[in-house]
Write a protein that holds these residues in place. Structure first.
Motif, short mmCIF file in Angstrom:
data_model
loop_
_atom_site.label_atom_id
_atom_site.label_comp_id
_atom_site.label_asym_id
_atom_site.label_seq_id
_atom_site.Cartn_x
_atom_site.Cartn_y
_atom_site.Cartn_z
N LYS A 147 3.81 -4.62 4.43
CA LYS A 147 2.87 -5.61 3.90
C LYS A 147 3.39 -6.18 2.59
O LYS A 147 3.33 -7.38 2.35
N PHE A 148 3.89 -5.27 1.70
CA PHE A 148 4.45 -5.72 0.41
C PHE A 148 5.61 -6.69 0.65
O PHE A 148 5.70 -7.74 0.02
N GLU A 149 6.51 -6.32 1.58
CA GLU A 149 7.70 -7.16 1.84
C GLU A 149 7.29 -8.51 2.41
O GLU A 149 7.85 -9.54 2.06
N LYS A 150 6.28 -8.49 3.31
CA LYS A 150 5.82 -9.74 3.91
C LYS A 150 5.18 -10.63 2.84
O LYS A 150 5.39 -11.84 2.80
N PHE A 151 4.41 -9.99 1.94
CA PHE A 151 3.77 -10.73 0.84
C PHE A 151 4.81 -11.49 0.03
O PHE A 151 4.65 -12.67 -0.28
N ARG A 171 3.06 -13.34 -8.09
CA ARG A 171 2.85 -12.39 -9.20
C ARG A 171 1.42 -12.53 -9.74
O ARG A 171 0.74 -11.53 -10.00
N ASN A 172 0.96 -13.77 -9.90
CA ASN A 172 -0.39 -13.99 -10.44
C ASN A 172 -1.47 -13.47 -9.50
O ASN A 172 -2.53 -13.04 -9.94
N ALA A 173 -1.18 -13.49 -8.18
CA ALA A 173 -2.14 -12.94 -7.21
C ALA A 173 -2.30 -11.43 -7.44
O ALA A 173 -3.40 -10.90 -7.33
N ILE A 174 -1.19 -10.77 -7.76
CA ILE A 174 -1.25 -9.33 -8.03
C ILE A 174 -2.01 -9.10 -9.34
O ILE A 174 -2.87 -8.21 -9.43
N LYS A 213 -8.26 -10.87 -2.13
CA LYS A 213 -8.70 -9.78 -1.26
C LYS A 213 -7.53 -8.93 -0.80
O LYS A 213 -7.74 -7.83 -0.30
N THR A 214 -6.31 -9.45 -0.92
CA THR A 214 -5.15 -8.65 -0.47
C THR A 214 -4.86 -7.52 -1.45
O THR A 214 -4.17 -6.59 -1.11
N TRP A 215 -5.35 -7.64 -2.68
CA TRP A 215 -4.99 -6.63 -3.69
C TRP A 215 -6.22 -5.88 -4.18
O TRP A 215 -6.62 -6.02 -5.31
N PRO A 216 -6.84 -5.09 -3.31
CA PRO A 216 -7.90 -4.22 -3.80
C PRO A 216 -7.31 -3.09 -4.64
O PRO A 216 -6.08 -2.92 -4.68
N PHE A 217 -8.17 -2.31 -5.28
CA PHE A 217 -7.70 -1.29 -6.23
C PHE A 217 -6.71 -0.28 -5.62
O PHE A 217 -5.65 -0.04 -6.18
N PRO A 218 -6.99 0.33 -4.43
CA PRO A 218 -6.03 1.32 -3.90
C PRO A 218 -4.66 0.72 -3.62
O PRO A 218 -3.63 1.35 -3.84
N MET A 219 -4.67 -0.57 -3.15
CA MET A 219 -3.42 -1.25 -2.82
C MET A 219 -2.61 -1.48 -4.10
O MET A 219 -1.38 -1.27 -4.12
N LEU A 220 -3.29 -1.89 -5.17
CA LEU A 220 -2.64 -2.17 -6.45
C LEU A 220 -1.99 -0.89 -6.98
O LEU A 220 -0.86 -0.90 -7.46
N LEU A 224 8.00 -5.63 -11.10
CA LEU A 224 6.76 -6.26 -10.65
C LEU A 224 7.05 -7.35 -9.62
O LEU A 224 6.30 -7.55 -8.68
N MET A 225 8.20 -8.03 -9.81
CA MET A 225 8.59 -9.11 -8.89
C MET A 225 9.36 -8.58 -7.68
O MET A 225 9.99 -9.36 -6.95
N PHE A 226 9.40 -7.24 -7.50
CA PHE A 226 9.98 -6.63 -6.30
C PHE A 226 11.49 -6.88 -6.21
O PHE A 226 12.01 -7.22 -5.16
N ARG A 227 12.17 -6.72 -7.37
CA ARG A 227 13.62 -7.00 -7.39
C ARG A 227 14.36 -5.87 -8.07
O ARG A 227 13.79 -5.09 -8.82
N ASN A 228 15.68 -5.83 -7.83
CA ASN A 228 16.48 -4.77 -8.45
C ASN A 228 17.42 -5.32 -9.51
O ASN A 228 18.32 -4.61 -9.96
N GLU A 229 17.28 -6.59 -9.85
CA GLU A 229 18.10 -7.14 -10.95
C GLU A 229 17.24 -7.99 -11.86
O GLU A 229 16.30 -8.65 -11.43
#
Length: 588
Positions: free
Chosen positions: A212-216, A228-231, A447-454, A513-518
Motif C-alpha cells: 500500500k505504501f509503495e502504491k501510494f 507528503r502533505n497527505a501524510i 482517510k488513507t492515513w488513519p492513526f495506526p497506519m501513520l 519521509l519521502m520513501f527514499r534512500n538518498e
C-alpha cells in the motif's frame, strides 16, 4: 583436587537437580477475568492461585543468591532430612522441634547437625511493577507490587519495560522496624515473564501494508510533495493548519541516521524539537499526539520534575543503595515530552544538556558511579517570558540559556497574532468537527492515513531507509551554513556547528519521509525551510511569516519550485563573494 576426585570418567550425560516448568497462559482458557486482576485489585481471595498481572517495571533490584534447600541429620538416630527456607519470613530457615523420622520407634531427638556441602542455591531478583495509568478509573492512584524472579527469569527485564508476569500470589512479613506495626505484604512469585514493549516496538508490518505504501508513492510520483502533505495531514488532525509544526513533528519522530566515525565517536541521529508559543496555540496537543505515535514515550511537566526525576534517583532498599530510572532513562530509544519547559529550575534544566547531545547520563551518587544511555528524542513546549518581542533574541524571550537552545534542532515560535481571516477559517474547522455529517465529501487521502497506519509508516521508514547525502544536497547545506555563520550577529547561540549537524539530520529524516534512500536537493531545501522558520530573523527568506498561520497549500510542488528558486539565488549570490571575505566573515 577434591572436585576432580568426585568426577568419574565412566559416567556420561549430565544430571539436573531441578527443572523449572514455565507456563505462559496467554490465549489459553486459564486467561479469564478472575486470574487477570489489576494490581490495585489484588485481594486475599487471590492468594495461592495462578495470577497474571500487567504493569511497568519501576525498579529492578540486584541479583542475589538464596538457599533453596539444606540437609540436616539427627544426632540421635542419624536420620537425614531436607529443610526449605520460608519466603514468608524472608528466606530464614526454621528447624523442626523434634526429629521428623517416620520410623516405628519414635526418636524425639532435638539436636541436629548440618551436613557439609548440601546447600542448593538459586539466583534471585526482586522487581517492582506498577499498573499502567491507561487502565485506572477516575481519581485512582497507580498501585505497585513486588515480584520475585528466580533462576532463568533473572535479569530479563529492566526498568521501564512493560511486562506480563504470571505467578502465584503469596504474602510475607514486612521488615522489623521499631514502633512500626508488622504486616503481611502481598508478593508475586513469578513463574513466567513476558515483555510486551518488544512486541510494541517490533510491530509486524504485513506485506500488503508495505505494498500500500509503495502504491501510494507510485501514484504521487509526479507530485511527491502532495503525497507528503497527505501524510502530514494525518498528524494531529484536530488542529487546523500549522503545516510547519506538523512537518517538524514528523521529521523529529523519524530522525536522521546515527553516524559513528573511525575513532568510535558517535554523532546522534535523534532530533530535538522545542515549541515556543502563546497560550492556546496547540503545543500540548502536539506533545500528546507525538507521545502516542512513538513506541516508547514518557510525558512530564517542567514544574513537576526535578533533576533526579529526569535522570536517575539513588534509593536505599533493605540497607543497600540502588538506582531508580528517571524519565529520560525510561524513554531510552523513544520520546521524552517535557511540557512547560520554562517552569523548570535552572540546575534541573542543566541535567538535560548531556542527555541531549552525548546521549548518556553520568551518575555519581551514594557510592554508585555509572553511565546510563539515553538515546531519546526530547520534545519541549514552553511559553515566552512575558510578551514575545521579535526584536530580541530567542534566549531573551524564552529565558533559556544559549547552550540549551543550540541543542534543539528546530525551535518553532507560534505567535497568536490577530488575523480575522485566519480566525474565521479556524472557527469553521472546529465547528465542522462538531457536525460529523458534513465530512462525507472529504478528500480520500485523509482517510488513507488513519492513526495506526501513520504509526506503522513511521516505524517502517525508520527501520528500512538509511539515506546518504548526494553531492547536490551537500553543496546546498554547506553554502547555507556558511551564509548563516556570516549573518549570525543577532542569534549566535543557534548558529553553531550543531546547526550543520541538524541540517543533515533533518534532510535525512525528510528523505525517509519521502520513501527514499538518498538525500536530494529537495530534502536539503526543506531542511533549510524548517531551520529558517525557527529563526526569528532569517538570513534568506525575509517574509517567513508566523508558523501558527502556515497552512497546507493547494499545489505544494509549484510552491516549492518558487522557494527553491529564491533560496538557490541567495546561495549563488553568496558564492560569488571572494574567498578571503568569507573567511573573514567566519571569524569576525
Amino acid at each position: 583436587k577434591v572436585v576432580l576426585e568426585d568426577l568419574k570418567s565412566s559416567e556420561k550425560g549430565t544430571k539436573k537437580d531441578f527443572i523449572n516448568v514455565r507456563i505462559d497462559i496467554s490465549g489459553s482458557p486459564l486467561e479469564c477475568p478472575e486470574t487477570l486482576p489489576r494490581i490495585g485489585c489484588v485481594k486475599v481471595k487471590h492468594r495461592g492461585i495462578l495470577l497474571t498481572l500487567k504493569g511497568t517495571v519501576i525498579r529492578s533490584g540486584a541479583i542475589k543468591m538464596y538457599e533453596g534447600e539444606r540437609w540436616y541429620m539427627c544426632q540421635k538416630c542419624q536420620h537425614s532430612f531436607l529443610v526449605y527456607p520460608e519466603l514468608e519470613t524472608r528466606n530464614s530457615i526454621q528447624l523442626p522441634s523434634h526429629c521428623p523420622s517416620q520410623r516405628s520407634k519414635f526418636c524425639g531427638g532435638t539436636k541436629f547437625i548440618y551436613l557439609e556441602g548440601s546447600i542448593t542455591c538459586h539466583d534471585y531478583q526482586e522487581i517492582k511493577i506498577q499498573e499502567s495509568t491507561q487502565v485506572l478509573g477516575v481519581g485512582a492512584i497507580p498501585r505497585s507490587i513486588p515480584v520475585i524472579l528466580k533462576d532463568d527469569l533473572v535479569d530479563i527485564v529492566k526498568a521501564g519495560d512493560d511486562i506480563v508476569a504470571t505467578g502465584i500470589l503469596t504474602a510475607r512479613w514486612s521488615p522489623d522496624l521499631k514502633d512500626v506495626r508488622c504486616n503481611l505484604d502481598p508478593i508475586l512469585i513469578a513463574n513466567h515473564v513476558r515483555r510486551t514493549n518488544e512486541l510494541k516496538s517490533d510491530i509486524h508490518i504485513p506485506d500488503d501494508i508495505i505494498q500500500k505504501f509503495e502504491k501510494f508513492w507510485s501514484d504521487f510520483e509526479d507530485t511527491p510533495l502532495k503525497g507528503r502533505n497527505a501524510i502530514l495531514q494525518g498528524i494531529c488532525p484536530q488542529v487546523f493548519g500549522l503545516f510547519t509544526v506538523k512537518l517538524a513533528v514528523a521529521l523529529t519522530l523519524i530522525g536522521g541516521v546515527q553516524h559513528v566515525d573511525a575513532s568510535g565517536t558517535k554523532v546522534r541521529g535523534e532530533s530535538h524539537l522545542l515549541l515556543v508559543g502563546d497560550p492556546g496555540t496547540g503545543k500540548s496537543q502536539f506533545l500528546k499526539f507525538a507521545a502516542k505515535l512513538s513506541n516508547r514515550s514518557v510525558i512530564t511537566t517542567g514544574l513537576g520534575s526535578t533533576s533526579a526525576g529526569l535522570t536517575v534517583t539513588a534509593v536505599k532498599d533493605g540497607g543497600e543503595w540502588m538506582l531508580e530510572a528517571g524519565a529520560l532513562v525510561l524513554a531510552d530509544g523513544g520520546l521524552c515530552c517535557i511540557d512547560e519547559f520554562d517552569t523548570m529550575r535552572e540546575h534541573d534544566r542543566a541535567t538535560i544538556h548531556e542527555a541531549m547531545e552525548q546521549q548518556t547520563i553520568s551518575v555519581a551518587k551514594a557510592g554508585l558511579v555509572t553511565t546510563l544511555s539515553t538515546r531519546t528524542i526530547v520534545f519541549g513546549a514552553t511559553n515566552p517570558k512575558g510578551h514575545y518581542d521579535p526584536d530580541q533574541s530567542l534566549s531573551v524571550n524564552t529565558a533559556l540559556s544559549g547552550p540549551l537552545l543550540s541543542r534543539f534542532d528546530i525551535v518553532l515560535v507560534l505567535l497568536d497574532t490577530k488575523n480575522p481571516e485566519w480566525d474565521g477559517v479556524v472557527s469553521s474547522h472546529i465547528l465542522s468537527e462538531e457536525e460529523p455529517e458534513k465530512d462525507k465529501n472529504d478528500d480520500d487521502l485523509s482517510k488513507t492515513w488513519p492513526f495506526p497506519m501513520l504509526r506503522r509508516y513511521i516505524l517502517y521508514v525508520k527501520g528500512k531507509f538509511r539515506p546518504v547525502l548526494t553531492k547536490d544536497a551537500e553543496t546546498v547545506i554547506s553554502s547555507y551554513y556558511q551564509l548563516q555563520r556570516r549573518s549570525a550577529t543577532h542569534n549566535a547561540a543557534r548558529t553553531t556547528v550543531r546547526m550543520l549537524e541538524s541540517l543533515i539530520r533533518l534532510a535525512q529524516a525528510h528523505a525517509r519521509l519521502m520513501f527514499r534512500n538518498e538525500v536530494t536537493r529537495l530534502d536539503a531545501i526543506t531542511a533549510i525551510l524548517c531551520i529558517e522558520s525557527s529563526m526569528t530573523t532569517s538570513a534568506i527568506v525575509d517574509s517567513v511569516g508566523n508558523a501558527l498561520h502556515s497552512n497546507f497549500t493547494e499545489n505544494p510542488d509549484q510552491e516549492y519550485s518558487k522557494q527553491e528558486k529564491l533560496i538557490v539565488e541567495k546561495l549563488r549570490s553568496f558564492d560569488e563573494f571572494p574567498v578571503n571575505s568569507s573567511i573573514e566573515g567566519l571569524y569576525s
